[in-house]
Design a protein around this motif. Structure first.
Motif, short mmCIF file in Angstrom:
data_model
loop_
_atom_site.label_atom_id
_atom_site.label_comp_id
_atom_site.label_asym_id
_atom_site.label_seq_id
_atom_site.Cartn_x
_atom_site.Cartn_y
_atom_site.Cartn_z
N LEU A 392 31.84 -8.71 -0.64
CA LEU A 392 32.35 -8.48 1.30
C LEU A 392 30.27 -8.48 1.50
N ALA A 393 30.11 -7.22 0.37
CA ALA A 393 28.17 -6.97 1.17
C ALA A 393 27.66 -8.66 1.15
N ASN A 394 27.84 -9.07 0.99
CA ASN A 394 27.39 -10.62 0.95
C ASN A 394 27.35 -11.31 2.19
N THR A 395 29.02 -11.12 2.77
CA THR A 395 29.30 -11.92 3.32
C THR A 395 29.19 -10.96 4.92
N TYR A 396 28.55 -9.65 4.67
CA TYR A 396 28.22 -9.07 5.77
C TYR A 396 26.62 -9.66 6.46
N ARG A 397 25.75 -9.45 4.53
CA ARG A 397 24.42 -10.03 5.39
C ARG A 397 24.11 -11.01 5.78
N LEU A 398 24.83 -11.76 5.15
CA LEU A 398 25.42 -13.49 6.23
C LEU A 398 25.01 -13.51 7.59
N LEU A 399 26.19 -12.20 7.53
CA LEU A 399 26.12 -12.42 9.21
C LEU A 399 25.33 -11.58 10.36
N ALA A 400 24.59 -10.82 9.63
CA ALA A 400 23.30 -9.87 9.92
C ALA A 400 22.29 -11.07 9.65
N GLU A 401 21.92 -12.37 8.79
CA GLU A 401 20.93 -12.81 8.37
C GLU A 401 21.03 -13.41 9.83
N ASP A 402 22.63 -14.54 10.47
CA ASP A 402 22.70 -15.53 11.25
C ASP A 402 22.42 -14.21 12.96
N GLY A 403 22.43 -13.36 12.48
CA GLY A 403 22.33 -12.52 14.21
C GLY A 403 22.62 -11.75 14.69
N ARG A 404 24.00 -11.20 13.75
CA ARG A 404 24.79 -10.32 14.56
C ARG A 404 24.40 -9.32 13.52
N PRO A 405 24.93 -7.88 14.52
CA PRO A 405 24.35 -6.78 13.95
C PRO A 405 25.88 -5.81 13.14
N VAL A 406 25.77 -5.52 11.67
CA VAL A 406 27.17 -5.35 11.76
C VAL A 406 26.92 -4.02 11.76
N THR A 407 28.38 -3.17 11.46
CA THR A 407 28.03 -1.21 11.82
C THR A 407 29.41 -1.52 10.86
N ARG A 408 29.46 0.13 10.71
CA ARG A 408 30.33 1.02 9.53
C ARG A 408 32.20 0.44 9.95
N SER A 409 31.93 0.67 11.19
CA SER A 409 33.37 0.17 11.93
C SER A 409 33.91 -1.27 11.47
N ASP A 410 32.89 -2.42 12.06
CA ASP A 410 33.32 -3.24 11.16
C ASP A 410 33.77 -3.52 10.57
N ILE A 411 33.27 -3.05 9.39
CA ILE A 411 33.64 -3.07 7.26
C ILE A 411 34.97 -2.12 7.44
N GLN A 412 34.69 -1.01 8.06
CA GLN A 412 36.36 -0.48 8.15
C GLN A 412 37.28 -0.98 8.70
N ARG A 413 37.11 -1.52 9.18
CA ARG A 413 38.44 -2.82 10.22
C ARG A 413 38.35 -3.55 9.67
N ASP A 414 37.66 -4.33 8.93
CA ASP A 414 38.20 -5.41 8.42
C ASP A 414 38.41 -5.02 7.26
N ILE A 415 38.27 -3.95 6.13
CA ILE A 415 38.92 -3.33 4.55
C ILE A 415 40.38 -3.17 5.50
N THR A 416 40.75 -2.80 6.22
CA THR A 416 41.92 -2.19 7.02
C THR A 416 43.16 -3.22 7.18
N ARG A 417 42.44 -3.96 8.10
CA ARG A 417 42.63 -5.54 8.10
C ARG A 417 42.78 -6.01 6.51
N LEU A 418 42.06 -6.19 5.31
CA LEU A 418 42.78 -6.90 4.12
C LEU A 418 43.64 -6.60 3.43
N PHE A 419 43.10 -4.91 3.26
CA PHE A 419 44.36 -4.43 2.57
C PHE A 419 45.49 -3.57 3.00
N ARG A 420 45.71 -3.71 4.94
CA ARG A 420 46.61 -2.54 4.70
C ARG A 420 47.53 -3.57 6.28
N SER A 421 46.53 -3.51 7.62
CA SER A 421 47.00 -4.32 8.32
C SER A 421 47.57 -5.74 8.59
#
Ligand code: FIX
Ligand code: ZN
Length: 439
Positions: A392-421
């Motif tokens: 997951l970290a590598n996926t976000y690093r690629l996203l940041a490299e491609d020009g989209r800033p990544v925040t903790r709440s992005d990560i929290q939202r996505d992990i909640t989605r993957l493992f709960r919602s």
């Protein structure tokens, strides 16, 4: 922490600090640890189902994954092994796989992780200390403690309405438990009708060996009564690698005319776990099943024919994983879940999860434990968190490299989605116990 703040007020994570490449992994690890997962498929049972629920050291050691490994590392013959008591079996496995050899396989390492989680010796010559510890545990409190250690809020059971030990318990009425969700498991009806149709007759349903006449409507009545009794959150069946749909068979007819319509009637998904080669070596009993590549066009036809139905799909063959991702891109009534059984090994979980992230974003359910013994959720979810964090970290690093800033709440939202919602929404479950410390 970088000083860069997300300026765009409408952006997700607005006002949140942007994570630098070095901070992303720690944020992912933090959110994986803070999120309590829903374990969407297990063979665990709630306390009110009594002795069906397995736990403790002798059950952990005699897990069928370890039984398969025992026969590779000892001269013991299966027929000798099956004559042994549970304790003798556990002692034989401990000696062969943990004393005479290093416990490096995923399943043996798992036992070491569980012993370590309870501060028990992991390299003893026998199991005396562990037996003493588990004998001192009170089941209910132990379950809650194990769920805390595993970081799961709730598990989904596998409940068989034709199981001679389980069915009478449900018929007498069982105390529900908010941390254990029932599932109506239909392998005996769909895969073994010739052997089991009489059990339905004994339960008062007018069915026959050919599943003809009023058998289909009687199976519908059976499913309806068990849905009212058990309140399952989905129906489920495992299927062989030879599974075909449609096909001239009792299974395909009951699936099309009873199970699929019944799932629609009760608004619950159908879980198909496809690709088992049952009992390739019957001498190993539960450890005797294998895996095979399936023809997933059956899934294509089911999703096409029944757009109102939702299908939770897991496939056992490594070779079927890419196809399943492609089908998930075509059908939003298909939810891929888990790295099932022989796929639940970090090297394969990595490959499958990366492919799914690349093809499906966060619209899938990465894993389930398939735990058969309570304490297994501790190591199976620890492995999942450990394996997925760098992916997951590598996926976000690629996203940041491609020009989209990544925040903790992005990560929290996505992990909640993957493992709960993703699961909660797909099965229509209300979300509550999402985060460590939540009410
Ligand atoms: O069909 C299933 O639910 C499988 O998970 C089990 O039958 C299998 O024996 C198992 O324990 C896999 O982990
Ligand atoms: Zn299972």
């Amino acid at each position: 922490m970088s000083s860069t703040i997300v300026q765009n007020p409408t952006a997700s994570g607005a006002g949140q600090p942007v994570l630098g490449p070095q901070e992303i992994l720690r944020a992912v690890e933090g959110e994986l640890a803070a999120t309590r997962f829903i374990d969407v498929h297990t063979h665990l049972f709630m306390p009110s189902l009594g002795k069906l629920g397995l736990w403790g050291i002798d059950e952990l050691i005699t897990y069928h994954y370890l039984e398969a490994e025992l026969f590779r590392s000892s001269d013991l013959k299966p027929e000798e092994y099956w004559k042994m008591s549970k304790r003798e079996k556990a002692d034989a496995i401990w000696r062969a796989l943990f004393v005479e050899n290093a416990p490096v396989s995923e399943a043996t390492r798992g036992v070491v992780a569980v012993l370590n989680a309870f501060g028990l010796p992991t390299n003893g010559s026998d199991l005396a200390k562990a037996r003493e510890f588990f004998a001192g545990q009170k089941q209910e409190a132990h379950i809650r403690r194990v769920f805390d250690l595993a970081g799961v809020s709730e598990v989904v059971m596998t409940n068989d309405p034709l199981d001679p030990d389980e069915a009478p318990l449900w018929e007498r009425g069982v105390e529900p438990d908010s941390q254990f969700h029932p599932v109506l498991r239909l392998d005996r009806i769909l895969n073994k009708w010739p052997e089991h149709w009489r059990v339905l007759v004994a339960q008062g349903y007018a069915v026959n060996d050919g599943a003809t006449g009023q058998s289909v409507s009687e199976v519908r009545r059976f499913l309806a009564e068990w849905c009212k009794r058990m309140q399952p959150i989905y129906m489920a069946v495992s299927l062989p690698d030879t599974f075909q749909f449609p096909e001239e068979s009792t299974r395909a007819r009951l699936l099309a005319e009873a199970v699929v319509p019944s799932c629609r009637e009760f608004g619950i998904p159908l879980s198909l776990m496809i690709g088992v080669r049952y009992q390739v070596n019957p001498a190993l009993r539960l450890a005797g099943d294998g895996a095979g590549k399936a023809d997933l066009r059956a899934v294509e036809r089911l999703c096409t024919a029944y757009p109102e139905n939702r299908f939770l799909i897991s496939v056992l063959s490594r070779e079927n994983q890419h196809e399943l991702c492609v089908y998930a891109r075509k059908f939003n009534n298909l939810m891929p879940f888990g790295c099932w059984w022989f796929l639940n090994n970090p090297s394969v979980v990595e490959e499958i999860t990366r492919e799914r992230l690349e093809m499906l974003g966060t619209s899938f359910i990465p894993q389930h434990s398939d735990a058969r013994v309570l304490e297994q959720v501790i190591y199976k979810w620890r492995n999942t968190r450990r394996t997925l964090a760098p992916i997951l970290a590598n996926t976000y690093r690629l996203l940041a490299e491609d020009g989209r800033p990544v925040t903790r709440s992005d990560i929290q939202r996505d992990i909640t989605r993957l493992f709960r919602s993703n699961f909660e929404q797909f099965v229509g479950l209300r979300g509550e116990h999402g985060r460590v410390g939540a009410a």
